[in-house]
Motif scaffolding. Sequence first.
Motif, PDB file in Angstrom:
ATOM      1  N   LYS A  83      -0.259 -10.976   8.985  1.00 32.06           N
ATOM      2  CA  LYS A  83      -0.687  -9.923   8.067  1.00 32.06           C
ATOM      3  C   LYS A  83      -1.572  -8.928   8.809  1.00 32.06           C
ATOM      4  CE  LYS A  83      -0.585 -12.768   3.924  1.00 32.06           C
ATOM      5  NZ  LYS A  83      -0.314 -14.135   4.284  1.00 32.06           N
ATOM      6  N   VAL A  84      -1.319  -7.648   8.572  1.00 35.23           N
ATOM      7  CA  VAL A  84      -2.135  -6.570   9.127  1.00 35.23           C
ATOM      8  C   VAL A  84      -2.635  -5.761   7.941  1.00 35.23           C
ATOM      9  CG1 VAL A  84      -2.195  -4.560  10.646  1.00 35.23           C
ATOM     10  CG2 VAL A  84      -0.719  -6.509  11.229  1.00 35.23           C
ATOM     11  N   TRP A  85      -3.954  -5.729   7.770  1.00 34.76           N
ATOM     12  CA  TRP A  85      -4.553  -5.131   6.582  1.00 34.76           C
ATOM     13  C   TRP A  85      -4.922  -3.664   6.797  1.00 34.76           C
ATOM     14  CZ3 TRP A  85      -3.711  -7.455   2.223  1.00 34.76           C
ATOM     15  CH2 TRP A  85      -3.396  -8.822   2.258  1.00 34.76           C
ATOM     16  N   GLN A  86      -5.351  -3.018   5.700  1.00 29.12           N
ATOM     17  CA  GLN A  86      -5.587  -1.583   5.676  1.00 29.12           C
ATOM     18  C   GLN A  86      -6.539  -1.116   6.782  1.00 29.12           C
ATOM     19  OE1 GLN A  86      -6.556  -3.760   3.408  1.00 29.12           O
ATOM     20  NE2 GLN A  86      -8.556  -3.264   2.556  1.00 29.12           N
ATOM     21  N   PHE A  87      -6.238   0.035   7.288  1.00 27.33           N
ATOM     22  CA  PHE A  87      -7.036   0.729   8.294  1.00 27.33           C
ATOM     23  C   PHE A  87      -7.092   0.003   9.633  1.00 27.33           C
ATOM     24  CE2 PHE A  87      -8.982   1.596   4.057  1.00 27.33           C
ATOM     25  CZ  PHE A  87      -8.323   2.794   3.849  1.00 27.33           C
ATOM     26  N   ALA A  88      -6.307  -1.047   9.790  1.00 25.89           N
ATOM     27  CA  ALA A  88      -6.180  -1.685  11.105  1.00 25.89           C
ATOM     28  C   ALA A  88      -5.209  -0.855  11.932  1.00 25.89           C
ATOM     29  CB  ALA A  88      -5.681  -3.117  10.975  1.00 25.89           C
ATOM     30  N   SER A  89      -5.412  -0.883  13.242  1.00 25.76           N
ATOM     31  CA  SER A  89      -4.540  -0.176  14.172  1.00 25.76           C
ATOM     32  C   SER A  89      -4.016  -1.194  15.182  1.00 25.76           C
ATOM     33  CB  SER A  89      -5.328   0.924  14.881  1.00 25.76           C
ATOM     34  OG  SER A  89      -4.508   1.632  15.764  1.00 25.76           O
ATOM     35  N   VAL A  90      -2.698  -1.371  15.204  1.00 27.93           N
ATOM     36  CA  VAL A  90      -2.044  -2.321  16.102  1.00 27.93           C
ATOM     37  C   VAL A  90      -1.015  -1.514  16.887  1.00 27.93           C
ATOM     38  CG1 VAL A  90      -0.717  -4.460  16.246  1.00 27.93           C
ATOM     39  CG2 VAL A  90      -2.423  -4.176  14.428  1.00 27.93           C
ATOM     40  N   VAL A 103       2.535  -5.742   6.525  1.00 23.09           N
ATOM     41  CA  VAL A 103       1.737  -4.648   7.084  1.00 23.09           C
ATOM     42  C   VAL A 103       1.329  -3.759   5.913  1.00 23.09           C
ATOM     43  CG1 VAL A 103       1.697  -2.659   8.621  1.00 23.09           C
ATOM     44  CG2 VAL A 103       2.926  -4.730   9.315  1.00 23.09           C
ATOM     45  N   HIS A 104       0.032  -3.659   5.695  1.00 22.27           N
ATOM     46  CA  HIS A 104      -0.475  -2.839   4.593  1.00 22.27           C
ATOM     47  C   HIS A 104      -0.026  -1.390   4.811  1.00 22.27           C
ATOM     48  CE1 HIS A 104      -3.321  -0.757   1.983  1.00 22.27           C
ATOM     49  NE2 HIS A 104      -3.512  -1.923   1.380  1.00 22.27           N
ATOM     50  N   PRO A 105       0.311  -0.679   3.746  1.00 27.59           N
ATOM     51  CA  PRO A 105       0.766   0.707   3.896  1.00 27.59           C
ATOM     52  C   PRO A 105      -0.248   1.625   4.579  1.00 27.59           C
ATOM     53  CG  PRO A 105       1.045  -0.046   1.614  1.00 27.59           C
ATOM     54  CD  PRO A 105       0.366  -1.141   2.360  1.00 27.59           C
ATOM     55  N   LYS A 106      -1.530   1.269   4.541  1.00 24.68           N
ATOM     56  CA  LYS A 106      -2.544   2.103   5.185  1.00 24.68           C
ATOM     57  C   LYS A 106      -2.940   1.584   6.559  1.00 24.68           C
ATOM     58  CE  LYS A 106      -4.309   4.173   1.007  1.00 24.68           C
ATOM     59  NZ  LYS A 106      -5.459   4.485   0.189  1.00 24.68           N
ATOM     60  N   ALA A 107      -2.193   0.643   7.103  1.00 28.13           N
ATOM     61  CA  ALA A 107      -2.396   0.186   8.490  1.00 28.13           C
ATOM     62  C   ALA A 107      -1.513   1.030   9.402  1.00 28.13           C
ATOM     63  CB  ALA A 107      -2.039  -1.288   8.620  1.00 28.13           C
TER      64      ALA A 107
END
Length: 174
Positions: free
Chosen positions: A24-31, A8-12
């Motif tokens: 993988k969850v990349w930046q600025f994603a919202s889950v 999980v990217h630190p900015k997700a």
Amino acid sequence: MIHPTAFVHPKAHVEDSTIGPRSKVWQFASVIRGTVLGADCNVASGATLDGPVFGDRCIISQGVAMGPGFRIFSDVFIGPNVTICNDRWPRVSKDGFDIEALRAEYTVIVGHGVSIGANAVVLPGVVIGTGAMIAAGAVVNRSVPAGHLFRRDGRIEMIGSQHNTKRMWRAGEC
């Protein structure tokens, strides 16, 4: 729960969701709010997942918007800026809205191995069958049988021979 092998990217933003192994969850994603990602999924930057359930090996591209009430099976590709809708009568007032009822019965079901092209919109009540394809920019207003292509003009046809498919892509028909 976030599996230890998931990234999980630190900015997700991930909250109250399950992220499977090697996903993988990349930046600025919202889950958020009960989203479930299976193993080996990839959520691109800027995607918003608010409660859908995914199988394994799904690709969720940039700018995808999905709320609760969706079941996405394994090996599904969701192109950039795809929107899947769960509200049959969208209004400002939420009187009588029951989030648990929405989560108890899926509003949209996407079968195994489906590909949904960029900027497509899938309306509530649709079932997309195994191996189907949705053309970029299409508005899917009815169910699509397994192994069929939903074209931008709304026609549904069997995914045919390699020759037919190549002709349609060259002509920009799908």
